[in-house]
Design a protein around this motif. Structure first.
Motif, short mmCIF file in Angstrom:
data_model
loop_
_atom_site.label_atom_id
_atom_site.label_comp_id
_atom_site.label_asym_id
_atom_site.label_seq_id
_atom_site.Cartn_x
_atom_site.Cartn_y
_atom_site.Cartn_z
N THR A 1 -5.13 5.03 2.20
CA THR A 1 -4.66 3.85 2.82
C THR A 1 -5.36 2.54 2.02
O THR A 1 -4.59 1.75 1.59
CB THR A 1 -4.75 3.61 4.11
N GLN B 1 -0.82 17.28 6.09
CA GLN B 1 -1.93 16.77 5.47
C GLN B 1 -2.64 17.70 4.41
O GLN B 1 -2.91 17.40 3.33
CB GLN B 1 -2.93 16.06 6.41
N ASN C 1 -4.35 10.18 13.41
CA ASN C 1 -4.12 8.71 13.82
C ASN C 1 -3.64 8.63 15.18
O ASN C 1 -4.27 7.77 15.76
CB ASN C 1 -3.17 8.14 12.64
N TYR D 1 -0.21 0.92 11.42
CA TYR D 1 0.82 0.82 10.14
C TYR D 1 1.96 -0.01 9.96
O TYR D 1 2.36 -0.16 8.84
CB TYR D 1 1.13 2.32 10.09
N LYS E 1 4.17 5.57 6.82
CA LYS E 1 3.43 5.78 7.85
C LYS E 1 3.68 5.09 8.92
O LYS E 1 3.59 5.49 10.03
CB LYS E 1 1.97 5.10 7.31
N SER F 1 6.49 7.12 10.58
CA SER F 1 6.24 8.68 11.14
C SER F 1 5.12 7.99 12.37
O SER F 1 5.28 8.81 13.30
CB SER F 1 5.08 9.14 9.99
N GLY G 1 0.54 11.03 4.31
CA GLY G 1 0.81 9.95 5.04
C GLY G 1 1.40 10.19 6.51
O GLY G 1 1.11 9.89 7.44
N TRP H 1 -1.00 12.44 8.35
CA TRP H 1 -1.97 11.69 9.19
C TRP H 1 -1.32 10.82 10.35
O TRP H 1 -1.91 10.75 11.39
CB TRP H 1 -2.69 10.62 8.14
N ALA H 2 -0.30 10.40 10.29
CA ALA H 2 0.26 9.60 11.28
C ALA H 2 0.65 10.50 12.58
O ALA H 2 0.33 10.02 13.64
CB ALA H 2 1.64 9.10 10.86
#
Length: 546
Positions: free
Chosen positions: A306, A363, A416, A168, A335, A338, A408, A411-412
């Motif tokens: 993204t 999310q 991710n 990111y 992102k 995070s 985001g 997700w981070a």
């Protein structure tokens, strides 16, 4: 261990281990994640630029034809990355982690050199992006493999997730590069899209030079029978003398694991290793964790957001070119921050499972809100010049944009961080390259299918239907994590075997508790400062505990 309890986590870690040499090596391989981020953040904005669209005649034809043409361009790197992930397996065990890094830099740079020199030739553009994809696919295996093999166990999650954070960082830089070039370079000048793409060439060159300054991993050297070089490399990374009990214990653990793997292996060929991966129950469970995490992560929607961020912000009311690109930049910053907050302050101290839970819940709530908003305020309204949103619609639209940013963050924190870390740390040494490579092939197959399908899904399912689909996947992910995902924080790589030798139905929900005593005793076995113990004594104690 309490949340963010750094002192307890590092209580058994000598201060010498946290040294510049370790952090420099981690930084060089950790920054590799930016290669993937540059493309994910750059390609969606690139295809929406007027300069690119006119050069490659993107907007010619029906809506379906335009969607297919756009998805072919955006997904070509993912297609090449499938081959890159497989190539990484061959090279990692053949030429090592550092040499593999150098090969991927050359492939990566060559591909984007072809892209920037395409001059309206769509076939050349697609070929260049596919070749670049070989390098990008290799980064997702080479980077985490190196990081997990050199990191001390107490901060393995933090150091490995530097790679996830770098993704990111790349996304953020790509967003800002596209936004800046859209503002300051004419849409009639091809430099408007070429300059942001050139960042890939500069990045590849810098990483290639930095690779000359980092050591090979001790675990790879031991696997190749280069024990003396492995000892020197480990002492260099840990900044401890060769006779220190932690150095001796770590070397012994790696040797023991290799010996056990060789005794139980079904051959040294690729096919033999593959049979080990899918036929031995403990390895099959590891493989399942890797594959399912990739499937659930890729279809949860965050990767699509993204890549197509500019398009989604346009549907939420950011209709101007510079306005939606700037909104994408903010998403990149969110992102990026995070991901690194998760890496440095959460993943090792809050735990893998709880961090993943928290991220998926955030999310899920965010995409549900966006789905409801798009159902009530469809994007077609913004195409009408007569449409003036009322105050409640304006507030709801602001909330929807905020929900994209919150998704985001989730997700981070969640998928991710988890998908790279778990894939790198759970496999035995002999199978680490193979397991990681195959799982990352699944990763890019899913990402390719996702990136290729999203433009058509948005037409067939409508925008709100796509976000409902993503919410359903997120809920399925929560259930899967609750039952199957074990807590691996604080365990050495060699102590993972005890966890995965449990009955399959106990690994996820009860694995940490059932192996906590084993793990702590196994870490104490080996060499102590007062008395050394040979391999046979270690094996006896471990077998008694197991």
């Amino acid at each position: 261990m309490g949340v963010l309890n750094w002192k307890a986590a590092l209580a058994d870690t000598p201060k010498e281990i946290l040294n510049f040499r370790l952090f420099w090596s981690v930084a060089v391989f950790g920054i590799l994640g930016a290669a993937r981020g540059f493309d994910e953040g750059g390609v969606g904005s690139m295809v929406s630029m007027a300069s690119f669209s006119s050069e490659f005649n993107i907007n010619h034809g029906t809506a379906t034809q335009i969607a297919n043409r756009t998805s072919n361009i955006t997904s070509m790197v993912q297609l090449g990355s499938i081959g890159g992930a497989l190539l990484a397996f061959v090279l990692l065990d053949w030429i090592g982690r550092v040499r593999s890094l150098q090969v991927l830099c050359i492939l990566y740079a060559s591909g984007f050199a072809i892209v920037v020199g395409s001059f309206g030739n769509l076939g050349q553009l697609l070929a260049g992006r596919c070749i670049a994809g070989l390098g990008v696919g290799m980064t997702t295996v080479v980077g985490p493999t190196y990081l997990v093999e050199v990191a001390p166990k107490a901060i393995r999650g933090m150091l490995t997730n530097i790679f996830a954070g770098a993704v990111y960082m790349g996304v953020m830089i790509a967003y800002f590069a596209n936004w800046g070039c859209s503002l300051h370079i004419s849409s009639k000048n091809r430099a408007q899209w070429v300059v942001p793409q050139s960042v890939n060439l500069m990045f590849a060159g810098i990483v290639l030079l930095l690779s000359l300054t980092v050591p090979e991993t001790p675990r790879y050297l031991i696997m190749k029978g280069k024990d003396e070089k492995a000892l020197v490399a480990l002492c260099n990374l840990r900044q401890l003398p060769a006779d220190h009990h932690l150095i001796q214990a770590e070397i012994l653990d790696v040797r023991e694991q290799l010996e056990r793997e060789k005794e139980s292996s079904r051959g040294t060929s690729v096919w033999g290793k593959f049979r080990e991966l899918v036929l031995i129950p403990a390895n099959r469970y590891r493989f399942m964790l890797g594959v399912m995490s990739q499937i659930l992560a890729q279809w949860s929607g965050a990767s699509s957001i993204t890549v197509y961020a500019a398009n989604f912000f346009a549907e939420l009311g950011k209709t101007g070119q510079n306005e939606k690109l700037f909104a994408s930049c903010i998403l990149g910053v969110v992102k990026f921050c995070s991901a690194y907050l998760t890496a440095f302050f959460i993943i090792d101290f809050f735990g893998r499972r709880r961090t993943l839970y928290s991220g998926i819940i955030l999310q899920t709530l965010a995409v549900i809100y966006v789905a409801i908003y798009l159902k009530e305020v469809p994007p077609s309204l913004f195409n009408s010049k007569k449409f003036v949103p009322n105050p409640s619609q304006k507030h709801a639209g602001t909330g929807a944009i905020a929900a994209i940013y919150i998704s985001g963050v989730g997700w981070a924190m969640g998928w991710n961080s988890f998908q790279y870390l778990i894939n790198a740390e759970i496999y035995p040494l002999r199978l680490r390259a193979l397991g990681s490579s195959i799982v990352m092939c699944f990763h890019f197959c899913n990402q390719y299918g996702n990136t290729k399908a999203v433009p058509s899904m948005l037409i067939a399912m409508h925008n709100y239907g796509f976000f409902i689909f993503c919410a359903v996947v997120c809920v399925m992910g929560l259930a899967w994590v609750w039952f199957f995902v074990p807590e691996t924080s604080g365990k050495s790589l060699e102590a993972m075997d005890a966890l995965f030798e449990l009955p399959w139905h106990q690994i996820g929900r009860h694995g940490k508790e059932l192996t906590s005593r084993i793990g702590s005793h196994m870490d104490d076995i080996g060499f102590s400062e007062k008395s050394g113990q040979d391999i046979e004594q270690c094996e006896v104690k471990k077998s008694e505990l197991l």
